[in-house]
Design a protein around this motif. Structure first.
Motif, PDB file in Angstrom:
ATOM      1  N   PRO A  65       1.173  -1.323  -0.207  1.00 41.32           N
ATOM      2  CA  PRO A  65      -0.323  -0.334   0.298  1.00 41.32           C
ATOM      3  C   PRO A  65       1.096   1.366  -0.027  1.00 41.32           C
ATOM      4  O   PRO A  65       0.518   2.131  -0.362  1.00 41.32           O
ATOM      5  N   GLN A  66       1.992   0.916   0.522  1.00 40.47           N
ATOM      6  CA  GLN A  66       3.326   2.335   0.617  1.00 40.47           C
ATOM      7  C   GLN A  66       3.082   3.014  -1.346  1.00 40.47           C
ATOM      8  O   GLN A  66       3.024   4.171  -1.058  1.00 40.47           O
ATOM      9  N   ILE A  67       2.426   2.297  -1.799  1.00 38.04           N
ATOM     10  CA  ILE A  67       3.187   2.903  -3.234  1.00 38.04           C
ATOM     11  C   ILE A  67       1.855   3.948  -3.917  1.00 38.04           C
ATOM     12  O   ILE A  67       2.664   4.890  -4.285  1.00 38.04           O
ATOM     13  N   VAL A  68       0.608   3.530  -3.446  1.00 38.46           N
ATOM     14  CA  VAL A  68      -0.145   4.817  -3.484  1.00 38.46           C
ATOM     15  C   VAL A  68      -0.412   5.640  -2.286  1.00 38.46           C
ATOM     16  O   VAL A  68      -1.144   6.427  -2.424  1.00 38.46           O
ATOM     17  N   ALA A  69      -0.297   5.213  -0.624  1.00 42.55           N
ATOM     18  CA  ALA A  69      -0.975   5.680   0.268  1.00 42.55           C
ATOM     19  C   ALA A  69      -0.294   7.203  -0.090  1.00 42.55           C
ATOM     20  O   ALA A  69       1.103   7.862  -0.158  1.00 42.55           O
ATOM     21  N   GLY A  70      -1.605   8.058   0.084  1.00 40.51           N
ATOM     22  CA  GLY A  70      -1.122  10.000   0.456  1.00 40.51           C
ATOM     23  C   GLY A  70      -1.181   9.933  -0.504  1.00 40.51           C
ATOM     24  O   GLY A  70      -1.096  11.622  -1.217  1.00 40.51           O
ATOM     25  N   ARG A  71      -1.736   9.563  -1.821  1.00 44.56           N
ATOM     26  CA  ARG A  71      -0.526  10.249  -2.994  1.00 44.56           C
ATOM     27  C   ARG A  71      -1.890  10.107  -3.969  1.00 44.56           C
ATOM     28  O   ARG A  71      -3.636   9.351  -3.958  1.00 44.56           O
ATOM     29  N   ARG A  72      -2.441  10.949  -5.476  1.00 44.87           N
ATOM     30  CA  ARG A  72      -2.711  11.105  -6.318  1.00 44.87           C
ATOM     31  C   ARG A  72      -2.767  10.858  -7.201  1.00 44.87           C
ATOM     32  O   ARG A  72      -1.409  10.173  -7.947  1.00 44.87           O
ATOM     33  N   VAL A  73      -3.654   9.338  -7.926  1.00 43.52           N
ATOM     34  CA  VAL A  73      -3.738   8.541  -8.452  1.00 43.52           C
ATOM     35  C   VAL A  73      -4.671   8.135  -9.636  1.00 43.52           C
ATOM     36  O   VAL A  73      -5.865   8.688  -9.487  1.00 43.52           O
ATOM     37  N   LEU A  74      -4.106   7.885 -11.107  1.00 42.39           N
ATOM     38  CA  LEU A  74      -4.920   7.618 -11.818  1.00 42.39           C
ATOM     39  C   LEU A  74      -5.274   6.305 -12.246  1.00 42.39           C
ATOM     40  O   LEU A  74      -4.562   5.819 -12.747  1.00 42.39           O
ATOM     41  N   ASP A  75      -5.936   5.779 -12.257  1.00 44.03           N
ATOM     42  CA  ASP A  75      -6.544   4.409 -12.825  1.00 44.03           C
ATOM     43  C   ASP A  75      -6.523   4.575 -14.851  1.00 44.03           C
ATOM     44  O   ASP A  75      -7.551   4.955 -14.864  1.00 44.03           O
ATOM     45  N   LEU A  76      -5.630   4.526 -15.558  1.00 39.73           N
ATOM     46  CA  LEU A  76      -6.291   4.743 -17.050  1.00 39.73           C
ATOM     47  C   LEU A  76      -6.781   3.967 -17.532  1.00 39.73           C
ATOM     48  O   LEU A  76      -6.493   1.822 -17.702  1.00 39.73           O
ATOM     49  N   GLY A  77      -7.807   3.691 -18.814  1.00 39.84           N
ATOM     50  CA  GLY A  77      -8.690   2.940 -19.079  1.00 39.84           C
ATOM     51  C   GLY A  77      -8.829   1.879 -18.196  1.00 39.84           C
ATOM     52  O   GLY A  77      -8.469   0.746 -18.441  1.00 39.84           O
ATOM     53  N   ALA A  78      -9.453   2.114 -17.130  1.00 42.59           N
ATOM     54  CA  ALA A  78      -9.820   1.434 -15.682  1.00 42.59           C
ATOM     55  C   ALA A  78     -10.673  -0.080 -16.023  1.00 42.59           C
ATOM     56  O   ALA A  78     -11.061  -0.323 -15.293  1.00 42.59           O
ATOM     57  N   GLY A  79     -11.631   0.336 -17.388  1.00 42.69           N
ATOM     58  CA  GLY A  79     -12.499  -0.300 -17.312  1.00 42.69           C
ATOM     59  C   GLY A  79     -13.894  -1.151 -15.425  1.00 42.69           C
ATOM     60  O   GLY A  79     -14.285   0.080 -15.859  1.00 42.69           O
ATOM     61  N   SER A  80     -13.307  -1.957 -15.408  1.00 42.16           N
ATOM     62  CA  SER A  80     -14.622  -2.317 -14.091  1.00 42.16           C
ATOM     63  C   SER A  80     -13.626  -1.710 -13.093  1.00 42.16           C
ATOM     64  O   SER A  80     -14.297  -1.224 -12.160  1.00 42.16           O
ATOM     65  N   GLY A  81     -12.676  -0.578 -13.069  1.00 45.92           N
ATOM     66  CA  GLY A  81     -12.480   0.115 -12.308  1.00 45.92           C
ATOM     67  C   GLY A  81     -11.309  -0.687 -11.230  1.00 45.92           C
ATOM     68  O   GLY A  81     -11.560  -0.363 -10.272  1.00 45.92           O
ATOM     69  N   ILE A  82     -11.228  -2.411 -11.213  1.00 43.76           N
ATOM     70  CA  ILE A  82     -10.883  -2.790 -10.111  1.00 43.76           C
ATOM     71  C   ILE A  82      -9.212  -2.433  -9.575  1.00 43.76           C
ATOM     72  O   ILE A  82      -8.773  -2.253  -7.833  1.00 43.76           O
ATOM     73  N   VAL A  83      -8.268  -1.879 -10.341  1.00 39.31           N
ATOM     74  CA  VAL A  83      -7.942  -1.181 -10.234  1.00 39.31           C
ATOM     75  C   VAL A  83      -7.220   0.711  -9.146  1.00 39.31           C
ATOM     76  O   VAL A  83      -6.396   0.455  -8.123  1.00 39.31           O
ATOM     77  N   GLY A  84      -8.297   1.389  -9.453  1.00 42.41           N
ATOM     78  CA  GLY A  84      -8.443   2.274  -8.615  1.00 42.41           C
ATOM     79  C   GLY A  84      -9.147   2.237  -7.562  1.00 42.41           C
ATOM     80  O   GLY A  84      -8.355   2.720  -6.688  1.00 42.41           O
ATOM     81  N   ILE A  85      -9.881   0.689  -7.339  1.00 40.56           N
ATOM     82  CA  ILE A  85     -10.695   0.613  -6.440  1.00 40.56           C
ATOM     83  C   ILE A  85      -9.542   0.021  -4.837  1.00 40.56           C
ATOM     84  O   ILE A  85      -9.588   0.474  -4.184  1.00 40.56           O
ATOM     85  N   ALA A  86      -8.630  -0.660  -5.897  1.00 40.70           N
ATOM     86  CA  ALA A  86      -7.168  -1.029  -4.713  1.00 40.70           C
ATOM     87  C   ALA A  86      -6.668  -0.471  -4.423  1.00 40.70           C
ATOM     88  O   ALA A  86      -6.191   0.182  -3.332  1.00 40.70           O
ATOM     89  N   ALA A  87      -6.506   1.082  -5.318  1.00 44.71           N
ATOM     90  CA  ALA A  87      -5.602   2.119  -4.900  1.00 44.71           C
ATOM     91  C   ALA A  87      -6.166   3.076  -3.633  1.00 44.71           C
ATOM     92  O   ALA A  87      -5.032   3.560  -2.788  1.00 44.71           O
ATOM     93  N   ALA A  88      -7.649   3.150  -3.864  1.00 48.42           N
ATOM     94  CA  ALA A  88      -8.309   3.618  -2.391  1.00 48.42           C
ATOM     95  C   ALA A  88      -8.451   2.845  -1.626  1.00 48.42           C
ATOM     96  O   ALA A  88      -8.453   3.886  -0.363  1.00 48.42           O
ATOM     97  N   LYS A  89      -8.417   2.033  -1.758  1.00 46.68           N
ATOM     98  CA  LYS A  89      -8.169   1.063  -0.427  1.00 46.68           C
ATOM     99  C   LYS A  89      -7.074   0.974   0.340  1.00 46.68           C
ATOM    100  O   LYS A  89      -7.437   0.732   1.584  1.00 46.68           O
ATOM    101  N   ALA A  90      -6.075   1.211  -0.658  1.00 54.17           N
ATOM    102  CA  ALA A  90      -4.523   1.066   0.131  1.00 54.17           C
ATOM    103  C   ALA A  90      -4.500   2.756   0.250  1.00 54.17           C
ATOM    104  O   ALA A  90      -3.651   2.516   0.852  1.00 54.17           O
TER     105      ALA A  90
END
Length: 211
Positions: A65-90
């Motif tokens: 989770p330290q990869i995304v913690a406290g950062r602004r993140v873009l999920d490009l070509g998000a599809g189902s949103g799984i990557v963005g959801i993981a980033a938000a959870k982390a």
């Protein structure tokens, strides 16, 4: 659609396709009985399934989770949103999901709500514009064709110039620019189209590097 845990990322639940979903109508409005005999069957919408590139990125983010913690993140070509959801959870400070398919946009909103996270959704093609105001771009399964790769790579290059880190998730599809990538991790995750019960191939998380 059924809300079910993702096999390789059970912390996340997605509205997923099943034989009775009828999603084929979204890409082929003609009823099956009216379709011309011998015509190829339309493929179901990609956002209704967990693809390997998104799944491997989501798994890696939740494990680190330290990869995304406290950062602004873009999920490009998000599809189902799984990557963005993981980033938000982390613990990402802000998550933006970019997806050009209008049904995909709706799916991301539903999936985010089902997982109790907030995601800002952009429903237009941002790859033709400047680098976004984010700290990290996460791109799962964006190299599925040469045409898309030729559009995405210049955008990711603009992101690097702007000082934005870029991570790629992909099961090594043929248009993946391996010469620009540094392997960070590998995971065994199933991919859409895999035969049921077949062994999963390793999928990679890569850092996109400058030329």
């Amino acid at each position: 659609m059924r809300l079910v845990p993702v096999p390789s990322v059970p912390e996340i639940r997605l509205y997923s396709a099943h034989p009775g979903s009828g999603l084929r109508r979204l890409v082929d409005p003609q009823d099956d009985e009216d379709a011309d005999e011998g015509m190829p069957e339309a493929q179901p919408p990609y956002w209704a399934y967990a693809w390997a590139g998104g799944a491997v990125l989501a798994r890696h983010i939740l494990d680190h989770p330290q990869i995304v913690a406290g950062r602004r993140v873009l999920d490009l070509g998000a599809g189902s949103g799984i990557v963005g959801i993981a980033a938000a959870k982390a613990g990402a400070r802000e998550v933006i999901a970019a997806e050009i398919d209008r049904n995909g946009v709706a799916a991301i909103a539903l999936n985010a709500a089902a997982n109790g996270v907030a995601i800002t959704i952009i429903g237009n093609d941002i790859t033709t514009g400047p680098a976004p105001a984010v700290d990290l771009v996460l791109a799962g399964d964006v190299f599925y064709s040469s045409e898309v790769a030729l559009r995405v790579i210049p955008f990711l290059d603009r992101c690097l110039v702007a000082g934005i880190e870029v991570l790629i998730g992909d099961p090594r599809r043929s248009d993946l620019p391996l010469s620009r990538l540094r392997l960070l991790a590998e995971y065994q995750v199933p991919d859409f189209g895999d035969t049921k019960g077949a062994a999963s191939k390793p999928s990679g998380v890569f850092s996109f590097e400058a030329k």
